[in-house]
Write an enzyme that holds these catalytic residues in place. Structure first.
Site, PDB file in Angstrom:
ATOM      1  N   GLY A   1     -16.968  30.565  15.549  1.00 20.54           N
ATOM      2  CA  GLY A   1     -17.877  29.414  15.486  1.00 20.54           C
ATOM      3  C   GLY A   1     -19.349  29.757  15.622  1.00 20.54           C
TER       4      GLY A   1
ATOM      5  NE  ARG B   1     -11.626  32.389  29.106  1.00 24.97           N
ATOM      6  CZ  ARG B   1     -11.192  32.414  27.845  1.00 24.97           C
ATOM      7  NH1 ARG B   1     -11.816  33.150  26.934  1.00 24.97           N
ATOM      8  NH2 ARG B   1     -10.129  31.733  27.487  1.00 24.97           N
TER       9      ARG B   1
ATOM     10  NE  ARG C   1      -3.924  32.998  19.410  1.00 23.29           N
ATOM     11  CZ  ARG C   1      -4.717  32.407  20.289  1.00 23.29           C
ATOM     12  NH1 ARG C   1      -4.666  31.105  20.467  1.00 23.29           N
ATOM     13  NH2 ARG C   1      -5.555  33.110  21.000  1.00 23.29           N
TER      14      ARG C   1
ATOM     15  CG  HIS D   1     -10.557  36.636  20.475  1.00 25.70           C
ATOM     16  ND1 HIS D   1     -11.739  36.712  21.192  1.00 25.70           N
ATOM     17  CD2 HIS D   1     -10.133  35.354  20.591  1.00 25.70           C
ATOM     18  CE1 HIS D   1     -12.012  35.532  21.726  1.00 25.70           C
ATOM     19  NE2 HIS D   1     -11.043  34.691  21.377  1.00 25.70           N
TER      20      HIS D   1
HETATM   21  P1  AMP Z   1     -14.597  28.586  17.891  1.00 31.91           P
HETATM   22  O1  AMP Z   1     -14.060  28.823  19.259  1.00 31.91           O
HETATM   23  O2  AMP Z   1     -14.582  29.775  17.003  1.00 31.91           O
HETATM   24  O3  AMP Z   1     -14.028  27.348  17.227  1.00 31.91           O
HETATM   25  O4  AMP Z   1     -16.159  28.257  18.096  1.00 31.91           O
HETATM   26  C1  AMP Z   1     -16.584  27.067  18.723  1.00 31.91           C
HETATM   27  C2  AMP Z   1     -18.060  27.172  19.062  1.00 31.91           C
HETATM   28  O5  AMP Z   1     -18.806  27.473  17.870  1.00 31.91           O
HETATM   29  C3  AMP Z   1     -18.688  25.877  19.560  1.00 31.91           C
HETATM   30  O6  AMP Z   1     -18.512  25.755  20.951  1.00 31.91           O
HETATM   31  C4  AMP Z   1     -20.145  26.049  19.214  1.00 31.91           C
HETATM   32  O7  AMP Z   1     -20.811  26.699  20.276  1.00 31.91           O
HETATM   33  C5  AMP Z   1     -20.139  26.998  18.042  1.00 31.91           C
HETATM   34  N1  AMP Z   1     -20.567  26.382  16.784  1.00 31.91           N
HETATM   35  C6  AMP Z   1     -19.827  25.681  15.910  1.00 31.91           C
HETATM   36  N2  AMP Z   1     -20.588  25.266  14.872  1.00 31.91           N
HETATM   37  C7  AMP Z   1     -21.831  25.743  15.091  1.00 31.91           C
HETATM   38  C8  AMP Z   1     -23.067  25.666  14.384  1.00 31.91           C
HETATM   39  N3  AMP Z   1     -23.185  25.013  13.230  1.00 31.91           N
HETATM   40  N4  AMP Z   1     -24.152  26.280  14.923  1.00 31.91           N
HETATM   41  C9  AMP Z   1     -24.039  26.953  16.096  1.00 31.91           C
HETATM   42  N5  AMP Z   1     -22.906  27.050  16.806  1.00 31.91           N
HETATM   43  C10 AMP Z   1     -21.823  26.460  16.310  1.00 31.91           C
END
Ligand code: AMP
Length: 410
Positions: free
Chosen positions: A333, A244, A94, A183
């Site tokens: 997430g 951010r 990446r 992304h």
């Molecule tokens: P990512 O950067 O895609 O790994 O997303 C991370 C973010 O996803 C975390 O900071 C949370 O805010 C959100 N997240 C992860 N699991 C959950 C969940 N079960 N419900 C709501 N938000 C979540």
């Protein structure tokens, strides 16, 4: 035996994430993460997945990326998956910033390394770490194709009307100031998977992709081609994110310099690390924010409302950019897991053909799924992203002797 394995490396400033995939069926053979490289408390967590092996954790100082990759190679070798294996066909990396030049995955040679280096001024946090990962892997396996898959590549199709800021053209060009977007690997994967979910060809489908993770971005994808995205010169522009700010009046920066006596570096940290949800309410995890909202916490409520307001503005904007929208896809997430965010994002937009079905939205599942009511004009979907699979697929398609079986994994 033909070589069908691809190692995917995602090298951050102090971490390396990796996955080894077999592209015959896109199964994962091993996954892992090295954290806190350069500190005394480095940690390597390795999980072999072929025979349901247990995770192994190694703690102790790992001085640099070279030591980290060697440690990863040792762990893989313990499972008979070493980097010297004849079955390894390529390493896919990446790389965050590919500028205007890299519109496709690219086999890395010295000229490519030099160009990625030249882009450091527009990606000071990411490209140096990506370069270190590339150079280290090249030193370990100089005979193996190393492929760079760029976060910006999917967005290089944006028309000038979307990619240019309305500032003096000569100044912008002299400093390569334009909207690149990030992304991209996720937006590419999710827009294609959304078309698959609808049972249609990507060329026939217009999708708004909402990648809502700790970093967050939206994109407008017309017939498989990106026509706009919310991140810009850097990942700071656009949606409200975990830490951010996303969009703001650029004059806020001059104001903070002149009136707040803050330096450019201090403002950089403020907007990238101390803003967004964490700046608004102290938390950046949507689970915790929702818990606080449900408990009546006003600051968490305001943070949530600001987050949703910005998200809805982008949905509306990209609806207008695309003219016809077939699907809105939530991913990453927050997008994959937060039913309240998805519900609020399209609430009261039935005039635009947008709605979520309460029951479908509440279902927790791993795979892509529709959450709009049956027969809805615009499909609303949850489509889990898989950037590693996309990097492996693009890498294998380029050097693995033909197309991978795209997304054969169940
Ligand atoms: P990512 O950067 O895609 O790994 O997303 C991370 C973010 O996803 C975390 O900071 C949370 O805010 C959100 N997240 C992860 N699991 C959950 C969940 N079960 N419900 C709501 N938000 C979540």
């Amino acid at each position: 035996m033909s070589a069908t394995r691809v190692l995917v490396l995602n090298s951050g400033s102090s971490s390396v994430k990796y996955q080894l995939l077999d592209m015959r069926d896109t199964s994962r053979l091993a996954v892992g993460l090295v954290e806190r490289i350069g500190e005394r408390t480095s940690r390597l967590r390795h999980t072999p997945l072929m025979r349901g092996g247990d995770s192994r954790e190694t703690n102790g100082p790992i001085a640099d990326h070279e030591a980290a990759l060697k440690a990863v190679a040792d762990e893989l070798a313990r499972d008979g998956l070493g980097l010297d294996s004849a079955e390894l066909t390529a390493i896919g990396h990446r790389v965050v910033h590919g500028g205007r030049r890299f519109t496709e995955p690219t086999v890395v040679d010295d000229a490519v390394l030099t160009e990625i280096e030249r882009l450091i001024p527009v990606a000071p946090l990411h490209n140096p770490a990506n370069l270190t990962g590339l150079r280290t892997a090249m030193a370990l396996r100089p005979d193996l194709p190393q492929v760079a898959v760029f976060d910006t590549a999917f967005h290089t199709t944006m028309p000038e009307s979307a990619a240019r800021y309305a500032i003096d053209v000569e100044t912008a060009d002299a400093h390569r100031v334009r909207r690149y977007g990030f992304h991209g690997t996720s937006h590419a994967y999710v827009s294609r998977e959304t078309a698959r979910l609808l049972g249609r060809a990507p060329e026939d489908v217009n999708v708004i992709v909402l990648h809502l993770g700790n970093g967050a971005s939206a994109s407008a994808v017309r017939g498989g081609v990106c026509v706009d995205t919310s991140m810009g010169l850097t990942p700071l522009e656009g949606l409200v994110m975990g830490t951010r700010s996303g969009d703001l009046d650029p004059a806020v920066i001059f104001h903070l310099m002149r009136v707040g006596n803050m330096s450019a570096d201090e403002i950089d940290v403020l907007l990238n690390k101390r803003s967004g949800l964490v700046g608004l309410c102290g938390d950046n995890d949507m689970r915790e924010i929702r818990r606080r909202v449900d408990a009546g916490d006003e600051r968490a409520r305001l943070a949530f409302d600001i987050y949703i307001h910005r998200l809805r503005k982008y949905i509306g904007a990209y609806y207008a950019v695309l003219g016809r929208v077939d699907a809105v896809a939530f991913t990453a997430g927050v997008g994959e897991n937060s039913a309240p965010v998805r519900e609020a994002a399209v609430a009261d937009l039935t005039e635009l053909g947008l709605a979520v079905d309460g029951e479908l939205n509440a279902v927790r599942a791993d795979g892509p799924r529709l959450i709009s009511p049956p027969g809805a004009r615009v499909a609303v979907a949850v489509v889990p992203t898989d950037e590693e699979l996309e990097i492996a697929t693009q890498t294998y398609a380029l050097v693995g002797g033909g197309d991978a079986a795209p997304h054969a994994r169940p």
